[in-house]
Design a protein around this motif. Structure first.
Motif, PDB file in Angstrom:
ATOM      1  N   THR A  95       0.828  -1.087  -0.096  1.00  0.00           N
ATOM      2  CA  THR A  95       0.107   0.074   0.130  1.00  0.00           C
ATOM      3  C   THR A  95       0.856   1.249   0.229  1.00  0.00           C
ATOM      4  N   ASP A  96       0.208   2.412  -0.008  1.00  0.00           N
ATOM      5  CA  ASP A  96       0.903   3.812   0.004  1.00  0.00           C
ATOM      6  C   ASP A  96       1.612   3.742   1.496  1.00  0.00           C
ATOM      7  N   ALA A  97       2.502   4.791   1.484  1.00  0.00           N
ATOM      8  CA  ALA A  97       3.221   4.871   2.844  1.00  0.00           C
ATOM      9  C   ALA A  97       2.391   5.617   3.856  1.00  0.00           C
ATOM     10  N   HIS A  98       1.531   6.580   3.456  1.00  0.00           N
ATOM     11  CA  HIS A  98       0.536   6.980   4.627  1.00  0.00           C
ATOM     12  C   HIS A  98       1.511   7.783   5.349  1.00  0.00           C
ATOM     13  N   PHE A  99       2.513   8.481   4.901  1.00  0.00           N
ATOM     14  CA  PHE A  99       3.387   9.283   5.749  1.00  0.00           C
ATOM     15  C   PHE A  99       2.625  10.507   6.439  1.00  0.00           C
ATOM     16  N   THR A 100       3.072  10.909   7.714  1.00  0.00           N
ATOM     17  CA  THR A 100       2.278  12.005   8.216  1.00  0.00           C
ATOM     18  C   THR A 100       3.209  13.161   8.632  1.00  0.00           C
ATOM     19  N   GLU A 101       4.603  12.989   8.228  1.00  0.00           N
ATOM     20  CA  GLU A 101       5.561  14.040   8.553  1.00  0.00           C
ATOM     21  C   GLU A 101       6.304  14.368   7.203  1.00  0.00           C
ATOM     22  N   LEU A 102       6.647  15.869   6.940  1.00  0.00           N
ATOM     23  CA  LEU A 102       7.129  16.165   5.672  1.00  0.00           C
ATOM     24  C   LEU A 102       8.498  15.392   5.688  1.00  0.00           C
ATOM     25  N   ALA A 103       9.238  15.365   6.793  1.00  0.00           N
ATOM     26  CA  ALA A 103      10.659  14.703   7.070  1.00  0.00           C
ATOM     27  C   ALA A 103      10.710  13.493   6.537  1.00  0.00           C
ATOM     28  N   SER A 104       9.547  12.661   6.427  1.00  0.00           N
ATOM     29  CA  SER A 104       9.539  11.090   6.036  1.00  0.00           C
ATOM     30  C   SER A 104      10.165  11.233   4.384  1.00  0.00           C
ATOM     31  N   TYR A 105       9.664  12.267   3.709  1.00  0.00           N
ATOM     32  CA  TYR A 105       9.553  12.245   2.127  1.00  0.00           C
ATOM     33  C   TYR A 105      11.309  12.491   1.864  1.00  0.00           C
ATOM     34  N   ARG A 106      11.410  11.893   0.671  1.00  0.00           N
ATOM     35  CA  ARG A 106      12.818  12.204  -0.020  1.00  0.00           C
ATOM     36  C   ARG A 106      12.555  12.731  -1.473  1.00  0.00           C
ATOM     37  N   ASP A 107      11.457  12.461  -2.036  1.00  0.00           N
ATOM     38  CA  ASP A 107      11.452  12.781  -3.428  1.00  0.00           C
ATOM     39  C   ASP A 107      11.435  14.398  -3.772  1.00  0.00           C
ATOM     40  N   ILE A 108      12.385  14.722  -4.630  1.00  0.00           N
ATOM     41  CA  ILE A 108      12.738  16.046  -5.162  1.00  0.00           C
ATOM     42  C   ILE A 108      11.291  16.568  -5.647  1.00  0.00           C
ATOM     43  N   GLU A 109      10.572  15.874  -6.385  1.00  0.00           N
ATOM     44  CA  GLU A 109       9.046  16.494  -6.695  1.00  0.00           C
ATOM     45  C   GLU A 109       8.204  16.850  -5.449  1.00  0.00           C
ATOM     46  N   TYR A 124       5.884  21.121  -2.049  1.00  0.00           N
ATOM     47  CA  TYR A 124       5.573  21.522  -0.831  1.00  0.00           C
ATOM     48  C   TYR A 124       6.251  22.946  -0.751  1.00  0.00           C
ATOM     49  N   ARG A 125       7.476  23.361  -1.054  1.00  0.00           N
ATOM     50  CA  ARG A 125       8.055  24.535  -0.733  1.00  0.00           C
ATOM     51  C   ARG A 125       7.096  25.618  -1.837  1.00  0.00           C
ATOM     52  N   ASP A 126       6.888  24.865  -3.124  1.00  0.00           N
ATOM     53  CA  ASP A 126       6.201  26.070  -3.698  1.00  0.00           C
ATOM     54  C   ASP A 126       4.873  26.317  -3.194  1.00  0.00           C
ATOM     55  N   LEU A 127       3.981  25.195  -3.007  1.00  0.00           N
ATOM     56  CA  LEU A 127       2.511  25.646  -2.881  1.00  0.00           C
ATOM     57  C   LEU A 127       2.464  25.817  -1.497  1.00  0.00           C
ATOM     58  N   VAL A 128       3.115  25.676  -0.438  1.00  0.00           N
ATOM     59  CA  VAL A 128       2.795  26.092   0.978  1.00  0.00           C
ATOM     60  C   VAL A 128       3.973  27.110   1.325  1.00  0.00           C
ATOM     61  N   THR A 129       5.235  26.895   1.308  1.00  0.00           N
ATOM     62  CA  THR A 129       5.988  27.865   1.830  1.00  0.00           C
ATOM     63  C   THR A 129       6.064  29.290   1.085  1.00  0.00           C
ATOM     64  N   GLU A 130       6.242  29.163  -0.358  1.00  0.00           N
ATOM     65  CA  GLU A 130       6.467  30.445  -1.084  1.00  0.00           C
ATOM     66  C   GLU A 130       5.233  30.889  -1.550  1.00  0.00           C
ATOM     67  N   SER A 183      -2.703  25.094   2.771  1.00  0.00           N
ATOM     68  CA  SER A 183      -2.078  25.054   4.323  1.00  0.00           C
ATOM     69  C   SER A 183      -1.012  23.747   4.410  1.00  0.00           C
ATOM     70  N   PRO A 184      -0.159  23.745   5.243  1.00  0.00           N
ATOM     71  CA  PRO A 184       0.708  22.568   5.465  1.00  0.00           C
ATOM     72  C   PRO A 184      -0.197  21.123   5.515  1.00  0.00           C
ATOM     73  N   ARG A 187      -2.366  15.773   0.364  1.00  0.00           N
ATOM     74  CA  ARG A 187      -2.122  15.535  -1.068  1.00  0.00           C
ATOM     75  C   ARG A 187      -0.963  14.921  -1.485  1.00  0.00           C
ATOM     76  N   LEU A 188       0.210  14.957  -0.629  1.00  0.00           N
ATOM     77  CA  LEU A 188       1.448  14.302  -0.661  1.00  0.00           C
ATOM     78  C   LEU A 188       1.117  12.819  -0.192  1.00  0.00           C
ATOM     79  N   ALA A 189       0.289  12.494   0.659  1.00  0.00           N
ATOM     80  CA  ALA A 189       0.068  11.424   1.073  1.00  0.00           C
ATOM     81  C   ALA A 189      -0.772  10.495   0.158  1.00  0.00           C
ATOM     82  N   ALA A 190      -1.421  11.104  -0.854  1.00  0.00           N
ATOM     83  CA  ALA A 190      -2.538  10.581  -1.719  1.00  0.00           C
ATOM     84  C   ALA A 190      -1.298  10.442  -3.134  1.00  0.00           C
ATOM     85  N   ARG A 191      -0.500  11.316  -3.353  1.00  0.00           N
ATOM     86  CA  ARG A 191       0.076  11.242  -4.667  1.00  0.00           C
ATOM     87  C   ARG A 191       1.792  11.455  -4.814  1.00  0.00           C
ATOM     88  N   SER A 192       2.291  11.455  -3.530  1.00  0.00           N
ATOM     89  CA  SER A 192       3.954  11.593  -3.781  1.00  0.00           C
ATOM     90  C   SER A 192       4.304  10.481  -4.403  1.00  0.00           C
TER      91      SER A 192
END
Ligand code: TEU
Ligand code: CA
Length: 557
Positions: free
Chosen positions: A376-390, A395-401, A406-407, A413-418
């Protein structure tokens, strides 16, 4: 029937080497790890292994940024390890196709290192260098991983094009010397005995002359005329076929975002002498965001739309080109989570249903590592769990910049599509880190490995694994699966995918309930006493009833 090509009866298994099996305690999968599991793959019944890139790379995009096409990445081992893997595969009657990434190289490739030196060296024109207009980039193209597709280089005061990360400069295929260098490298690998190539974003290699401004499409440039399906793409592929591919008994599959069935007839037509098949992605965009956020969406795929896309491709290519068939790969969420239902009560059933739906279609099926276990999908809940540059750039583009999301919203959306969803380590058994590694894995192992792993699957005759093996046997045993025509039934039914395959008087009916509901449907019109069940994910059928995620195949005549 025309002679059948070996890859038309083959099933391909995609290995993502970084996440398959670590054998030297560094938390990273390696080639020896793949060799160690060839018997597992042979037992499953697959014919071909597609390896994601294993070449020397700084790993900005997990190997899709190549700095030496003819060296094995240190992370994965040595060329001797590769030669042993290839030999061991061939000894078992398994073929290996490599990932050909020639739309771009790494910025650490010697060609680019030379190209950067000055404006006149012989490698300058291997890439796209333009002056731009002072601080203004040469055009308005976006890079797939965010930001402008142009990076300014102080040394020569020009911009270079990178349609992916800044460390992935695009190669200039207008340059015949560059094309020659690519063909030489391809021939080198084929002379080693590899059995073909999967070709990365291959319909991007011809850019529009003058590199004109395009219509701005945030977060997706695929399907834009300016980047995909350019004016010389078929000329280049016919040249590649004539110079290299046609001289070997191999298989090729092009990754071609933004193509329609009509385009595919040009890339993969039997009479075109280009590629054998393409990966299309129309069925993987139906759950995209409807507010311009491209893939960053938590929507489900509407079944009627999915059936139409699959039917258009089946009917559109029949007898003229060849389909690839896949639910997922290393760039997508996992099939059972995206198209099925990964809740424990429905995971196994829906994984088998999805496999039934796909493996009875016409074309070459691709199994992504772990799909045969219902991983199954990873169902990560922390941004720090992710490695993929995309994912991290988005996240940086849509949330931070841009503060568009919202985070919490972006984390959903990351949990569903990363892309990391499909890159968590292969789950072999219940040993530490699922038997993938006894060191800390480069990406967290999904904690559900205690329930979902290969050892448990092999010990359970009712597992997803054995179901995949049965489906593969059906494809190898019955020519109808390879050559039969396709007809969609009940096109407007929003819950049931029902289709027929017909060949030389034989008719098979494939029925898949894509929901957790128990449905009543008038199936007795088909399931006459002479009808014979070939495979199902429940026991015997109940008249005119479809249980949650029920799937079956009946031979009607
Ligand atoms: O993918 C190209 C590509 O279009 C995806 O990265 C796309 O941006 C993503 O699937 C959308 O979610 C190929 C490789 O498969 C991918 O892993 C590489 O990152 C990319 O090319 C660049 O080489
Ligand atoms: Ca390793």
């Amino acid at each position: 029937a025309a002679t059948i090509k070996w890859w038309q009866q083959a099933v391909v298994y995609q290995v993502y080497p970084r996440s398959f099996q670590d054998t030297n305690h560094d938390g990273i999968g390696d080639l020896k790890g793949i060799t160690a599991h060839l018997d597992y793959l042979k037992q499953l019944g697959i014919d071909v292994i597609w390896l994601n890139p294993i070449y020397r790379s700084p790993n900005d995009d997990n190997g899709y940024d190549i700095s030496d096409y003819q060296q094995i990445a240190a992370d994965f081992g040595t060329m001797t390890d590769f030669d042993e893997l290839l030999q061991a595969a061939h000894d078992r009657g398994l073929k290996i196709i490599m990932d050909l990434v020639v739309n771009h190289t790494s910025d650490e490739h010697p060609w680019f290192q030379h190209s950067c030196q000055d404006r006149t060296n012989q490698y300058r024109d291997f890439y796209f260098w333009r002056s731009g207009n002072g601080k203004k980039a040469p055009n308005n193209w976006d890079a797939a991983f965010g930001g402008s597709a142009w990076q300014y280089d102080e040394q020569t005061q020009q911009y270079y094009l990178h349609t992916f990360s800044t460390k992935q400069p695009d190669l200039n295929w207008e340059n015949p010397t560059l094309r020659e260098a690519v063909y030489t490298m391809m021939t080198w690998w084929l002379n080693k005995g590899v059995d073909g190539f999967r070709m990365d974003v291959i319909n991007q290699i011809s850019k529009l002359p003058g590199l004109p401004d395009g219509p701005l499409k945030p977060h997706s440039q695929f399907g834009d005329a300016r980047v995909t399906n350019g004016p010389r793409v078929h000329e280049f592929l016919q040249e590649m076929n004539q110079r290299v591919l046609s001289q070997f008994d191999i298989m090729t599959v092009g990754e071609t975002h933004g193509v329609t069935p009509a385009d595919a007839l040009k890339y993969a037509g039997a009479d075109r002498h280009e590629l054998d098949m393409v990966f299309e992605f129309q069925h993987l965009r139906l759950d995209n965001s409807q507010h311009g956020l491209g893939k960053w969406s938590t929507r489900k795929t509407p079944l009627v739309a999915l059936k139409k896309v699959i039917s258009d491709w089946q009917v559109g290519l029949e007898g003229r080109a060849w389909n690839s068939l896949f639910w997922n790969n290393h760039d997508t969420p996992r099939a059972v989570s995206r198209f099925g239902d990964d809740r424990p009560a429905y995971r196994v059933r829906s994984a088998k249903m999805l496999a039934t739906c796909l493996h009875l279609l016409q074309g070459t099926p691709y199994i992504y590592q772990g799909e045969e276990l219902g991983m199954t999908d990873a169902h990560f809940t922390e941004l720090a769990s992710y490695r993929d540059i995309e994912s991290l750039n988005a996240y940086r583009d849509l949330v931070t910049e841009r503060q568009l999301l919202s985070p919490a919203d972006m984390m959903a959306r990351l949990a569903a599509r990363s892309r990391d969803n499909s890159r968590t380590p292969m789950q072999w058994d219940t040993e530490v880190n699922a038997g993938f590694s006894d060191a800390t894995p480069w990406l967290t192992v999904n904690p559900n490995y205690h329930q979902i792993n290969a050892a448990a699957a092999l010990a359970d005759s009712d597992s997803v694994w054995y179901y995949y093996r049965h489906l593969i046997q059906l494809r190898h045993q019955y020519l109808l699966v390879t050559l039969g025509s396709f007809k969609l039934l009940w096109a407007d039914d929003p819950q049931v995918f029902l289709y027929e395959r017909q060949w030389e008087g034989q008719t098979w009916l494939v029925c898949c309930n894509f929901t957790a509901d128990t449905l009543s449907r008038p199936l007795d019109q088909y399931l006459t006493p002479t009808a014979k069940c070939l495979i199902s994910n429940y026991g015997e059928q109940q008249p005119n009833k479809l249980r949650p995620y029920e799937a079956w195949v009946y031979q009607l005549a």
